[in-house]
Scaffold this motif. Structure first.
Motif, PDB file in Angstrom:
ATOM      1  N   PHE B 169       0.879  -1.166   0.000  1.00 39.10           N
ATOM      2  CA  PHE B 169       0.000   0.000   0.000  1.00 39.10           C
ATOM      3  C   PHE B 169       0.912   1.210   0.000  1.00 39.10           C
ATOM      4  N   LEU B 170       1.021   1.887  -1.126  1.00 36.85           N
ATOM      5  CA  LEU B 170       2.012   2.959  -1.262  1.00 36.85           C
ATOM      6  C   LEU B 170       1.313   4.312  -1.195  1.00 36.85           C
ATOM      7  N   ASP B 171       1.495   4.991  -0.069  1.00 31.72           N
ATOM      8  CA  ASP B 171       0.754   6.212   0.195  1.00 31.72           C
ATOM      9  C   ASP B 171       1.537   7.433  -0.283  1.00 31.72           C
ATOM     10  N   GLU B 172       1.094   8.005  -1.387  1.00 30.35           N
ATOM     11  CA  GLU B 172       1.709   9.207  -1.964  1.00 30.35           C
ATOM     12  C   GLU B 172       3.221   9.094  -2.083  1.00 30.35           C
ATOM     13  N   THR B 173       3.651   7.955  -2.601  1.00 30.87           N
ATOM     14  CA  THR B 173       5.080   7.756  -2.788  1.00 30.87           C
ATOM     15  C   THR B 173       5.647   8.740  -3.807  1.00 30.87           C
ATOM     16  N   ASP B 174       4.775   9.289  -4.667  1.00 29.24           N
ATOM     17  CA  ASP B 174       5.258  10.215  -5.696  1.00 29.24           C
ATOM     18  C   ASP B 174       5.347  11.662  -5.209  1.00 29.24           C
ATOM     19  N   SER B 175       4.717  11.986  -4.073  1.00 26.61           N
ATOM     20  CA  SER B 175       4.747  13.385  -3.627  1.00 26.61           C
ATOM     21  C   SER B 175       6.158  13.773  -3.209  1.00 26.61           C
ATOM     22  N   GLY B 176       6.582  14.923  -3.676  1.00 26.49           N
ATOM     23  CA  GLY B 176       7.895  15.424  -3.273  1.00 26.49           C
ATOM     24  C   GLY B 176       9.052  14.844  -4.060  1.00 26.49           C
ATOM     25  N   ASP B 178      11.454  14.613  -7.332  1.00 29.88           N
ATOM     26  CA  ASP B 178      11.805  15.374  -8.528  1.00 29.88           C
ATOM     27  C   ASP B 178      11.615  14.473  -9.751  1.00 29.88           C
ATOM     28  N   ILE B 179      11.794  15.030 -10.923  1.00 26.12           N
ATOM     29  CA  ILE B 179      11.467  14.292 -12.147  1.00 26.12           C
ATOM     30  C   ILE B 179      12.255  12.990 -12.272  1.00 26.12           C
ATOM     31  N   ASP B 180      13.554  13.072 -11.959  1.00 27.70           N
ATOM     32  CA  ASP B 180      14.371  11.865 -12.067  1.00 27.70           C
ATOM     33  C   ASP B 180      13.999  10.840 -11.013  1.00 27.70           C
ATOM     34  N   ALA B 181      13.754  11.339  -9.795  1.00 26.80           N
ATOM     35  CA  ALA B 181      13.417  10.419  -8.702  1.00 26.80           C
ATOM     36  C   ALA B 181      12.088   9.725  -8.991  1.00 26.80           C
ATOM     37  N   LEU B 182      11.133  10.452  -9.572  1.00 28.29           N
ATOM     38  CA  LEU B 182       9.848   9.846  -9.910  1.00 28.29           C
ATOM     39  C   LEU B 182      10.053   8.703 -10.911  1.00 28.29           C
ATOM     40  N   ARG B 183      10.925   8.942 -11.867  1.00 22.69           N
ATOM     41  CA  ARG B 183      11.221   7.910 -12.859  1.00 22.69           C
ATOM     42  C   ARG B 183      11.853   6.685 -12.182  1.00 22.69           C
ATOM     43  N   ILE B 184      12.791   6.942 -11.267  1.00 25.08           N
ATOM     44  CA  ILE B 184      13.482   5.836 -10.601  1.00 25.08           C
ATOM     45  C   ILE B 184      12.520   5.049  -9.705  1.00 25.08           C
ATOM     46  N   VAL B 185      11.728   5.796  -8.923  1.00 26.93           N
ATOM     47  CA  VAL B 185      10.800   5.118  -8.021  1.00 26.93           C
ATOM     48  C   VAL B 185       9.764   4.327  -8.827  1.00 26.93           C
ATOM     49  N   HIS B 204      -2.209  11.829  -5.811  1.00 24.06           N
ATOM     50  CA  HIS B 204      -3.024  12.969  -6.203  1.00 24.06           C
ATOM     51  C   HIS B 204      -2.826  13.309  -7.683  1.00 24.06           C
ATOM     52  N   TYR B 205      -1.849  12.673  -8.310  1.00 24.92           N
ATOM     53  CA  TYR B 205      -1.473  13.115  -9.661  1.00 24.92           C
ATOM     54  C   TYR B 205      -1.478  11.982 -10.671  1.00 24.92           C
ATOM     55  N   LYS B 206      -1.925  12.312 -11.851  1.00 22.57           N
ATOM     56  CA  LYS B 206      -1.962  11.366 -12.958  1.00 22.57           C
ATOM     57  C   LYS B 206      -0.547  10.959 -13.368  1.00 22.57           C
TER      58      LYS B 206
END
Ligand code: ATP
Ligand code: MG
Lengths: 332, 250
Positions: B169-176, B178-185, B204-206
């Motif tokens: 259950f991943l709660d807002e793992t994308d919040s905060g 940066d662009i590269d980190a989002l790609r890595i995660v 919260h984001y598409k």
């Protein structure tokens, strides 16, 4: 000096519960101490005896058979272990310019019910002292330990204190920061259980500008144990650019108790001074985080107490190995 | 694999937060939960994992047909529930690597396995580290100690990679991030996506859902799922917000 101390004692009398400095301590434990008739003395008062208000600083001088004196010569390093010898003992270390003292102060194999000890440390310019003091009483013991430390320009004293065991202890530390850049770093950890009591009295005098002191004390108290921490910082009017901090954290379990009294008397504006005091149980969110990763509650608590205990002490102090060895023995 | 049935949960003072959540996650599926602030998304993750601030007033949560609500927090984790926190906390003084190893050994003990060997642990750790492109120097510190917001989120997914849960259950793992980190995660999450594991993403984001394509999207509002759809729902929500959705008169 013995006579000076005796007449001062006769003057101030045995500690009473009305005396603010002894208000947390069960003073009835000291009733059996006999104060002899004062005798005139012309000895010079290098240890501030005539104005001493702390009886625990006077007993060892008044009653010790002989003082133990050590001088560490310029630029030399002395590593030593000081073991409590008698009921009353007094040691005096003079650390000359650029010299270094690493001293472990610990109890002796032969346990005594009552001990009153005084340790004087005089640090000359650029000298350093690293102290590791371990207090570990037994069920009925009463231990008084007094440190009087004077710190000259650019000299530093580091105190690592471990207060353990089951007895009653009172540790008083008076530090005089007498020269520019003089520095005192005080860290203590009390791990108490059963009926144990540990009382700490700190007085740090910032007597020169650009002096620095920090106090970091933690208590982990269980069962019926009791600790008190009276932390005094005094800065004179003419001393600017002083920094001082005091942080006391306590974890209480069962019926344990703590009294904390910060005592800050700062008479100058240009002083950076902070103090904080927290008291509670384990942090619920920290416990939840560990448990949510599969670590069961008792183990999670063990992990948190261990870090609570270990975080106090720095890995690079000369006594780090000894301190962490002691903590491991206790399961921390 | 995970069935949440008519789950109601309240705070200590009995304020209801979850008001009848129903959700069925099958092995291999990825579900996204979206919804306004304060809807109860994080609460859902905490109730599932057993956080002491909440109590279940009715309903059930089954993992592989076994009720987990009677288990304590650690048992649920060891049974295969993993939550990545919205705000991972710092635990200074508890070394990251030792912590990971203890967590892994706890799970192994639960499964009746013996403690992991040094070499095996090193292998698992370095695979996870490489996947999340995390430097060793983070791991040598205390748990999340001094980590930036994004580094903490990355560390959560690293823990997931090591613990290999059944349900994450991943709660807002994308919040905060940066662009590269989002790609890595996202790459990390996709690598951990498999036919045996169910994943629930709260976001919260598409943006995240473009990287990790969900099978279903749900809208949680006022403690209830009020709308479910396929991955196209994200676009509609991004365009229209939540106000148009009926069905939360509690
Ligand atoms: N421990 C708590 N104490 C008091 N109120 C709480 C607690 N936990 C949750 N709440 C309340 O419950 C509601 C749901 O909170 P929750 O954190 O689950 O929302 P969320 O959907 O995750 O929101 P966000 O998108 O902002 O993260 C909020 O109104 C919140 O204030
Ligand atoms: Mg949330």
């Amino acid at each position: 000096m013995k006579n000076l101390a005796r007449s001062r004692l006769a003057n101030i009398g045995l500690p009473s519960p009305k005396n603010e400095e002894w208000s947390y301590f069960p003073v009835s434990k000291l009733r059996s101490i006999d104060i002899p008739e004062p005798i005139e003395s012309s000895a010079s008062d290098i240890l501030g005896i005539k104005n001493e208000t702390n009886a625990a600083a006077l007993f060892p001088i008044a009653f010790a058979a002989y003082p133990y004196n050590v001088t560490i010569n310029q630029k030399e390093t002395e590593n030593g272990i000081l073991k409590t010898r008698d009921e009353f003992s007094h040691s005096h270390f003079c650390v000359l310019e650029n010299a270094k003292l690493n001293l472990e102060i610990t109890g002796n194999k032969t346990e005594r019910n009552f001990i009153s000890e005084r340790i004087d440390i005089e640090l000359k310019e650029n000298a350093e002292a690293f102290l590791f003091f371990k207090e570990q009483g037994t069920n009925d013991s009463t231990h008084l330990t007094h440190f009087r430390i004077s710190v000259s320009e650019n000299a530093k004293v580091y105190c690592n204190m471990l207060l353990l065991g089951k007895g009653i202890s009172r540790t008083s530390v008076e530090i005089f920061l007498n020269g520019k850049n003089a520095c005192a770093d005080y860290r203590s950890l009390a791990l108490l259980k059963e009926q144990a009591e540990a009382h700490t009295h700190i007085k740090i005098h910032h007597n020169a500008q650009e002096t620095n002191s920090s106090q970091f004390a933690r208590h982990f108290l269980t069962e019926n144990s009791y600790a008190s921490y009276d932390g005094g910082v005094f800065a004179m009017e003419d001393c600017s650019k002083i920094s001082s901090s005091q942080l006391v954290n306590t974890i209480l379990q069962d019926d344990a108790k703590i009294s904390v009294k910060p005592n800050l008397k700062i008479y100058h504006d240009d002083v950076e001074c902070s103090h904080g005091n927290t008291c509670g149980s384990f942090d619920a969110e920290e416990l939840f985080y560990l448990e949510s990763r599969g670590i069961e509650e008792t183990q999670a608590k063990r992990i948190l107490t261990r870090s609570f205990a270990r975080e106090i002490f720095q890995n690079d102090t000369p006594h780090a190995n000894r301190i962490f060895e002691e903590l491991s023995l206790l399961g921390f | 694999m995970l069935s949440i049935k008519n789950l109601h949960a309240a705070l200590e003072d009995n304020t209801p937060i979850l008001r009848g959540v129903n959700l069925e996650v099958k092995p291999g599926e990825v579900h996204a939960i979206m919804g306004p602030n304060g809807a109860g998304k994080s609460t859902l993750s905490k109730v599932i994992s057993g956080h002491p601030a909440y109590h279940v007033t009715s309903g059930e949560v089954l993992l592989q047909n076994k009720n987990i609500l009677d288990l304590d927090i650690a048992e649920r984790a060891n049974a295969g529930i993993f939550i990545s926190m919205q705000y991972p906390i710092e635990i200074p003084g508890v070394n990251n690597i030792e912590f990971l190893r203890m967590a892994l050994d706890s799970k192994r003990a639960f499964q009746g396995l013996e403690k992991i060997s040094d070499s095996e642990f090193q292998k698992i750790l370095s695979q996870a580290r490489d996947l999340l492109e995390m430097d060793n120097r983070y791991l040598e510190r205390g748990v999340n100690e001094g980590f930036s917001g994004g580094e903490k989120k990355r560390n959560e997914i690293l823990q997931m990679a090591i613990l290999q849960p059944k349900i994450a259950f991943l709660d807002e793992t994308d919040s905060g991030l940066d662009i590269d980190a989002l790609r890595i995660v996202s790459k990390g999450i996709n690598a951990l996506r498999n036919a045996e594991r169910g994943i629930i993403l709260v976001t919260h984001y598409k943006r995240l859902l473009d990287y990790v394509k969900p099978d279903y999207i749900h809208v949680l509002r006022k403690g209830k799922i009020v709308l479910s759809g396929n991955s196209e729902l994200a676009e509609e929500l991004e365009a229209k917000g939540y106000d148009w959705i009926p069905g939360d008169e509690a």
